[in-house]
Scaffold this motif. Structure first.
Motif, PDB file in Angstrom:
ATOM      1  N   LEU A 187       0.829  -1.208   0.000  1.00  0.00           N
ATOM      2  CA  LEU A 187       0.000   0.000   0.000  1.00  0.00           C
ATOM      3  C   LEU A 187       0.863   1.258   0.000  1.00  0.00           C
ATOM      4  CD1 LEU A 187      -2.767  -1.112   2.496  1.00  0.00           C
ATOM      5  CD2 LEU A 187      -3.164  -0.435   0.123  1.00  0.00           C
ATOM      6  N   ARG A 188       1.948   1.245   0.742  1.00  0.00           N
ATOM      7  CA  ARG A 188       2.881   2.378   0.717  1.00  0.00           C
ATOM      8  C   ARG A 188       3.461   2.561  -0.687  1.00  0.00           C
ATOM      9  NH1 ARG A 188       4.511   4.536   5.621  1.00  0.00           N
ATOM     10  NH2 ARG A 188       4.462   3.185   7.459  1.00  0.00           N
ATOM     11  N   HIS A 189       3.761   1.441  -1.333  1.00  0.00           N
ATOM     12  CA  HIS A 189       4.396   1.499  -2.654  1.00  0.00           C
ATOM     13  C   HIS A 189       3.464   2.138  -3.684  1.00  0.00           C
ATOM     14  CE1 HIS A 189       7.043   0.518  -5.916  1.00  0.00           C
ATOM     15  NE2 HIS A 189       6.151  -0.262  -6.493  1.00  0.00           N
ATOM     16  N   ILE A 190       2.231   1.673  -3.778  1.00  0.00           N
ATOM     17  CA  ILE A 190       1.305   2.250  -4.745  1.00  0.00           C
ATOM     18  C   ILE A 190       0.926   3.671  -4.335  1.00  0.00           C
ATOM     19  CG2 ILE A 190      -0.744   1.217  -3.674  1.00  0.00           C
ATOM     20  CD1 ILE A 190      -0.115   2.064  -7.423  1.00  0.00           C
ATOM     21  N   GLY A 191       0.852   3.931  -3.038  1.00  0.00           N
ATOM     22  CA  GLY A 191       0.568   5.286  -2.573  1.00  0.00           C
ATOM     23  C   GLY A 191       1.653   6.260  -2.983  1.00  0.00           C
TER      24      GLY A 191
ATOM     25  N   ILE B  83      -5.715  17.863  -9.452  1.00  0.00           N
ATOM     26  CA  ILE B  83      -5.266  16.594 -10.034  1.00  0.00           C
ATOM     27  C   ILE B  83      -5.561  15.494  -9.018  1.00  0.00           C
ATOM     28  CG2 ILE B  83      -3.318  15.289 -10.952  1.00  0.00           C
ATOM     29  CD1 ILE B  83      -1.937  17.966 -11.541  1.00  0.00           C
ATOM     30  N   ASP B  84      -6.307  14.493  -9.445  1.00  0.00           N
ATOM     31  CA  ASP B  84      -6.659  13.363  -8.585  1.00  0.00           C
ATOM     32  C   ASP B  84      -6.131  12.099  -9.245  1.00  0.00           C
ATOM     33  OD1 ASP B  84      -8.007  11.301  -7.120  1.00  0.00           O
ATOM     34  OD2 ASP B  84      -9.509  12.761  -6.513  1.00  0.00           O
ATOM     35  N   VAL B  85      -5.266  11.394  -8.535  1.00  0.00           N
ATOM     36  CA  VAL B  85      -4.643  10.190  -9.076  1.00  0.00           C
ATOM     37  C   VAL B  85      -4.953   9.005  -8.172  1.00  0.00           C
ATOM     38  CG1 VAL B  85      -2.470   9.035  -9.652  1.00  0.00           C
ATOM     39  CG2 VAL B  85      -2.766  11.463 -10.178  1.00  0.00           C
ATOM     40  N   SER B  86      -5.543   7.993  -8.753  1.00  0.00           N
ATOM     41  CA  SER B  86      -5.724   6.715  -8.061  1.00  0.00           C
ATOM     42  C   SER B  86      -5.232   5.625  -8.990  1.00  0.00           C
ATOM     43  CB  SER B  86      -7.187   6.492  -7.668  1.00  0.00           C
ATOM     44  OG  SER B  86      -8.044   6.632  -8.780  1.00  0.00           O
TER      45      SER B  86
ATOM     46  N   PHE C 200      -4.631  -0.632  -4.114  1.00  0.00           N
ATOM     47  CA  PHE C 200      -4.971   0.677  -4.655  1.00  0.00           C
ATOM     48  C   PHE C 200      -4.437   1.797  -3.772  1.00  0.00           C
ATOM     49  CE2 PHE C 200      -8.029  -2.138  -6.559  1.00  0.00           C
ATOM     50  CZ  PHE C 200      -8.389  -1.563  -7.770  1.00  0.00           C
ATOM     51  N   GLY C 201      -4.041   2.872  -4.419  1.00  0.00           N
ATOM     52  CA  GLY C 201      -3.727   4.116  -3.736  1.00  0.00           C
ATOM     53  C   GLY C 201      -4.591   5.222  -4.312  1.00  0.00           C
ATOM     54  N   ASP C 202      -4.830   6.283  -3.530  1.00  0.00           N
ATOM     55  CA  ASP C 202      -5.716   7.363  -3.970  1.00  0.00           C
ATOM     56  C   ASP C 202      -5.274   8.654  -3.304  1.00  0.00           C
ATOM     57  OD1 ASP C 202      -7.802   8.826  -5.004  1.00  0.00           O
ATOM     58  OD2 ASP C 202      -9.391   7.722  -3.990  1.00  0.00           O
ATOM     59  N   THR C 203      -4.985   9.670  -4.118  1.00  0.00           N
ATOM     60  CA  THR C 203      -4.549  10.948  -3.570  1.00  0.00           C
ATOM     61  C   THR C 203      -4.906  12.063  -4.530  1.00  0.00           C
ATOM     62  OG1 THR C 203      -2.645  12.143  -2.624  1.00  0.00           O
ATOM     63  CG2 THR C 203      -2.219  10.801  -4.566  1.00  0.00           C
TER      64      THR C 203
ATOM     65  N   PHE D 272      -7.907  18.386  -1.376  1.00  0.00           N
ATOM     66  CA  PHE D 272      -6.644  17.739  -1.019  1.00  0.00           C
ATOM     67  C   PHE D 272      -6.988  16.397  -0.393  1.00  0.00           C
ATOM     68  CE2 PHE D 272      -5.438  22.142  -1.381  1.00  0.00           C
ATOM     69  CZ  PHE D 272      -4.189  22.090  -1.969  1.00  0.00           C
ATOM     70  N   GLU D 273      -6.212  15.378  -0.735  1.00  0.00           N
ATOM     71  CA  GLU D 273      -6.566  14.013  -0.339  1.00  0.00           C
ATOM     72  C   GLU D 273      -5.327  13.177  -0.058  1.00  0.00           C
ATOM     73  OE1 GLU D 273      -8.879  10.119  -2.292  1.00  0.00           O
ATOM     74  OE2 GLU D 273      -8.347  11.848  -3.547  1.00  0.00           O
ATOM     75  N   HIS D 274      -5.378  12.434   1.020  1.00  0.00           N
ATOM     76  CA  HIS D 274      -4.396  11.394   1.313  1.00  0.00           C
ATOM     77  C   HIS D 274      -5.121  10.089   1.637  1.00  0.00           C
ATOM     78  CE1 HIS D 274      -0.494  13.195   1.124  1.00  0.00           C
ATOM     79  NE2 HIS D 274      -0.735  14.112   2.040  1.00  0.00           N
ATOM     80  N   THR D 275      -4.461   8.984   1.345  1.00  0.00           N
ATOM     81  CA  THR D 275      -4.882   7.686   1.873  1.00  0.00           C
ATOM     82  C   THR D 275      -4.156   7.463   3.191  1.00  0.00           C
ATOM     83  OG1 THR D 275      -5.257   6.752  -0.334  1.00  0.00           O
ATOM     84  CG2 THR D 275      -4.939   5.202   1.468  1.00  0.00           C
ATOM     85  N   VAL D 276      -4.893   7.053   4.219  1.00  0.00           N
ATOM     86  CA  VAL D 276      -4.325   6.911   5.558  1.00  0.00           C
ATOM     87  C   VAL D 276      -4.699   5.558   6.149  1.00  0.00           C
ATOM     88  CG1 VAL D 276      -4.422   9.404   5.963  1.00  0.00           C
ATOM     89  CG2 VAL D 276      -6.316   7.961   6.716  1.00  0.00           C
ATOM     90  N   VAL D 277      -3.960   5.195   7.186  1.00  0.00           N
ATOM     91  CA  VAL D 277      -4.265   4.012   7.990  1.00  0.00           C
ATOM     92  C   VAL D 277      -4.501   4.476   9.424  1.00  0.00           C
ATOM     93  CG1 VAL D 277      -3.490   1.752   8.786  1.00  0.00           C
ATOM     94  CG2 VAL D 277      -2.751   2.595   6.542  1.00  0.00           C
TER      95      VAL D 277
END
Length: 250
Positions: free
Chosen positions: A12-16, A92-95, A102-105, A232-237
């Motif tokens: 998940l870190r890698h794709i993020g 710009i939104d990239v997933s 999957f990553g999404d930011t 603004f967007e981050h994927t988090v745990v």
């Protein structure tokens, strides 16, 4: 998705990281006179070079590798012939997908020279996201994210788009927990689980409260009422020690 191993976390870190680096590469390339299609191609090339697939294309047959929204466009902007101009606000939104994860930011940028009020909106959009992320912790209420963002927005004279929510992500682009409000929502009693993966993505605006399509079935969503809006967007745990952000660039 709830992370159950170090291997899952690392993937998940890698794709993020790939998603975050894609945005940074695209943002550095933005210049007046280029089309959003040309900008999207730069993102596609970065994803391809790093073995990742565009999630909107794979999951929804979206007509572009990335979502690029300009000015009155709030989200899901389709890359095309629109020419980017000086002073524009570009989101710009990239997933993306790689190795089953999957990553999404997302992030918003101004094309210089930018009006001072837009500079302030961009700065505060990041601050609103950070206020939400700071609430992330296993055992905390999901609603605390929207509460914190709502307090920030009200204090600083902004509105929030109230029909575009954060969401679970990991083994799918959109999964449980669905509809995580980035505005105050007293009805949500759900609690964050240890290892739960999801996005935090507020849409901060100078007056808009909804995102609407054009009524013709196109992808792009517009602010209603029309007003400049940033995302603004981050994927988090969620962890017992607080948020772990997965979508940080190199």
């Amino acid at each position: 998705m709830v992370i159950s191993s170090d291997d899952e976390l690392e993937k998940l870190r890698h794709i993020g990281r790939i998603c975050a680096n894609t945005i940074q590469t695209m943002a550095k390339a933005v210049q007046p006179g280029m089309t959003t299609r040309e900008l999207d191609l730069i993102g596609r090339q970065y994803l391809d070079a790093h073995g990742a697939q565009s999630a909107p294309e794979v999951c929804y047959e979206f007509p572009g590798a990335t979502c690029i929204s300009v000015n009155e466009e709030v989200a899901h902007g389709v890359p095309g012939d629109r020419v980017i101009a000086a002073g524009d606000l570009v989101n710009i939104d990239v997933s993306a997908l790689k190795d089953g994860y999957f990553g999404d930011t997302g992030a918003s940028f101004g094309v210089a020279p930018v009006a001072q009020k837009t500079v302030r909106l961009l700065r505060d959009g990041k601050r609103a996201m950070t206020a939400g992320i700071n609430q992330v912790k296993s055992g905390a209420r999901y609603a605390s994210i929207g509460d914190a963002i709502g307090i920030f927005a009200k204090k600083n004279g902004y509105t929030l788009i109230r029909n575009l929510a954060s969401h679970g992500v990991g083994q799918s682009l959109h999964e449980y927990p669905e509809e995580i409000a980035t505005w105050p929502n007293r009805h949500d009693k759900r609690l964050m689980k240890e290892g739960q993966v999801f996005t935090v993505e507020p849409f901060l605006s100078f007056g808009a409260i909804f995102a609407e399509d054009d009524g013709e079935g196109n992808w792009t969503l517009y602010s209603e009422p029309r007003a400049l809006t940033v995302q603004f967007e981050h994927t988090v745990v969620a962890s017992r020690n607080g948020p772990v952000i997965l979508t940080l660039p190199d």
